[in-house]
Design a protein around this motif. Sequence first.
Motif, mmCIF file in Angstrom:
data_model
loop_
_atom_site.group_PDB
_atom_site.id
_atom_site.type_symbol
_atom_site.label_atom_id
_atom_site.label_comp_id
_atom_site.label_asym_id
_atom_site.label_seq_id
_atom_site.Cartn_x
_atom_site.Cartn_y
_atom_site.Cartn_z
ATOM 1 N N TRP A 439 -7.813 0.809 10.718
ATOM 2 C CA TRP A 439 -8.615 0.351 11.845
ATOM 3 C C TRP A 439 -7.805 -0.722 12.582
ATOM 4 O O TRP A 439 -7.943 -1.904 12.336
ATOM 5 C CB TRP A 439 -9.938 -0.228 11.358
ATOM 6 N N GLY A 440 -6.912 -0.264 13.470
ATOM 7 C CA GLY A 440 -6.018 -1.198 14.130
ATOM 8 C C GLY A 440 -5.141 -1.877 13.091
ATOM 9 O O GLY A 440 -4.517 -1.216 12.250
ATOM 10 N N PRO A 441 -5.099 -3.218 13.050
ATOM 11 C CA PRO A 441 -4.258 -3.909 12.060
ATOM 12 C C PRO A 441 -4.896 -3.953 10.662
ATOM 13 O O PRO A 441 -4.231 -4.296 9.691
ATOM 14 C CB PRO A 441 -4.135 -5.320 12.639
ATOM 15 N N GLU A 442 -6.181 -3.605 10.560
ATOM 16 C CA GLU A 442 -6.886 -3.691 9.283
ATOM 17 C C GLU A 442 -6.748 -2.395 8.487
ATOM 18 O O GLU A 442 -6.458 -1.327 9.039
ATOM 19 C CB GLU A 442 -8.368 -4.000 9.514
ATOM 20 N N ARG A 443 -6.969 -2.503 7.169
ATOM 21 C CA ARG A 443 -6.914 -1.340 6.287
ATOM 22 C C ARG A 443 -8.166 -1.314 5.403
ATOM 23 O O ARG A 443 -8.703 -2.364 5.044
ATOM 24 C CB ARG A 443 -5.668 -1.382 5.390
ATOM 25 N N ASN A 444 -8.599 -0.125 5.063
ATOM 26 C CA ASN A 444 -9.729 0.054 4.154
ATOM 27 C C ASN A 444 -9.340 1.104 3.123
ATOM 28 O O ASN A 444 -9.171 2.275 3.461
ATOM 29 C CB ASN A 444 -10.972 0.486 4.931
ATOM 30 N N LEU A 445 -9.158 0.689 1.877
ATOM 31 C CA LEU A 445 -8.776 1.610 0.806
ATOM 32 C C LEU A 445 -10.037 2.152 0.144
ATOM 33 O O LEU A 445 -10.918 1.385 -0.274
ATOM 34 C CB LEU A 445 -7.913 0.904 -0.240
ATOM 35 N N ILE A 446 -10.137 3.466 0.029
ATOM 36 C CA ILE A 446 -11.299 4.131 -0.549
ATOM 37 C C ILE A 446 -10.936 4.558 -1.962
ATOM 38 O O ILE A 446 -10.001 5.340 -2.168
ATOM 39 C CB ILE A 446 -11.707 5.365 0.279
ATOM 40 N N GLY A 447 -11.665 4.053 -2.936
ATOM 41 C CA GLY A 447 -11.363 4.356 -4.329
ATOM 42 C C GLY A 447 -12.177 5.509 -4.870
ATOM 43 O O GLY A 447 -13.330 5.713 -4.494
ATOM 44 N N ARG A 448 -11.583 6.265 -5.774
ATOM 45 C CA ARG A 448 -12.292 7.352 -6.449
ATOM 46 C C ARG A 448 -13.486 6.831 -7.242
ATOM 47 O O ARG A 448 -14.458 7.539 -7.475
ATOM 48 C CB ARG A 448 -11.324 8.104 -7.366
ATOM 49 N N CYS A 449 -13.419 5.570 -7.650
ATOM 50 C CA CYS A 449 -14.493 4.974 -8.437
ATOM 51 C C CYS A 449 -15.768 4.790 -7.629
ATOM 52 O O CYS A 449 -16.845 4.577 -8.207
ATOM 53 C CB CYS A 449 -14.049 3.625 -8.992
ATOM 54 N N GLY A 450 -15.676 4.855 -6.306
ATOM 55 C CA GLY A 450 -16.854 4.645 -5.470
ATOM 56 C C GLY A 450 -16.834 3.321 -4.732
ATOM 57 O O GLY A 450 -17.811 2.965 -4.076
ATOM 58 N N CYS A 451 -15.738 2.574 -4.817
ATOM 59 C CA CYS A 451 -15.627 1.257 -4.165
ATOM 60 C C CYS A 451 -14.612 1.288 -3.025
ATOM 61 O O CYS A 451 -13.754 2.168 -2.960
ATOM 62 C CB CYS A 451 -15.215 0.193 -5.182
#
Length: 491
Positions: A439-451
């Motif tokens: 998201w532009g300069p930001e990052r969002n890591l999606i985990g298999r654990c649900g977090c």
Amino acid sequence: MHRSHVDGVPVLRLSEPGPIHASLRFGIGARDETYRTLGISQLVATLAAHATRHQIPEPAEPVVSTSLEETRFAVSGTHQEVSDCLEALCVALSDLPVGHLSEVAHTLDGEVASSLDLRTAGALNAWYGTQATGLEGHERSGHYLPTPDMLLEHAAAWFTKANAVLTLTGPNPADLRLPLPPGDRPRRTAPQARQPRATWTHRNIDGVALSVEMPVGSAAATVAHRILRERVTTAVTGQPLRKAPAEAAAVLHDSVTVVRLLLTSTPASDAERVAATMWSEAMSLATNEPAPAEVARHSAPPEEAVEKLRTLDDAARAELFGTPFLDEGSRRRALECVTPRDVRDSWQRAMEQAQLVVPQGLLLHLTGPDGRRLWCTSCWTWDEIPPWGQVFRQPLAKHVFRRTTDRHWLILTGKSVVSCTPSAYHELRFDDVIALERWGPERNLIGRCGCNVGVDPALYRGGQGLIRALDDAVPAELAFDGAELAPPAQP
């Protein structure tokens, strides 16, 4: 129930007077999608319905519904209206009008991943993580429009005559045609539960949920589930709690296994007591045989009209997923033969891998079926030293003026990123990342654990270096740009 085939598609029909009610069903739902493509089946179906509505009279237009397992088109009307609508729908699925993608996507904005209530979705996400049946329970930062090629590929793989069944109530429609494209029978891999034994964990839900795996079509499992629902409702509402009765749900795991859930809507202040009550009642049913009268009361079949529709539904699921099928008489006899021992033994086996899900912030002290303390599988770790690595802290000015409870920092190791607070930490391994949103300069890591682990570089000293390290650590094929839907074009 009458069975036939039209253009290679199984047709199941109940003879009833009056208009025809048809449902063209495909064995494709959210559990067959991915985090990146969640909602694509609904979008394919809505595009096909959009094209169909422009070709047929309004009274017979198709109504789209999606679930974890299926996508359906419901059509009602006269013989000719239903026949014309179904044929036009199959033609649209064979040649999907992807040119209307942006227009149709806006009609669905905010509806993606909404086929389950939040408690059921959260409980399944706790059970399976962010995969298959657990996908809809993952909190998403946005919805992502698939490309036209993605839509066409999805339709060609799943919306075919090899993955379809038509159910009907009413007279047999005249001159029925179902010109769906050919295709191969889908091959599914059943998701695996995240833990092999009884556990409890947290999710962002407004109540308490209990999940177990049980055999599909088991009469003893059905009776046990009904008994536990009644017992929990009685036990909880008999206490001074602001609580509605317990609810039950069942979700298909594979052709021989179903996940049964018991759910309550509970204020946060009451959640701990409700969780303890639900677990206690579940353990009691796994230990002691219920009274014969209790078993008999919950073995009664539903009304005849409801039973007929359930038989039609079960037959359709057997065609789509290979689940066992029992007709009305066989199902009734199986329920009548259930004994108190059958109920106890069935529930006892299920409790060996049961999972109790509670709201964030609770700490439970319960005993598991093995007599030991019930194991917590929360992704957060308390009162332990986090892994060693490169530390990224907040800028000094922000750090000084924040309360201790608001402070957080990140640790980057060679294999993971660790989100830390003064009392707990959460480690997300890079090999457990299923998506990286940019998201532009930001990052969002999606985990298999649900977090999720969201990273805004402006919040950390050396934040740009942290972003570069995350981009390098996650495979490029898992990364994509987050984007809001563009506004529809003005005429």
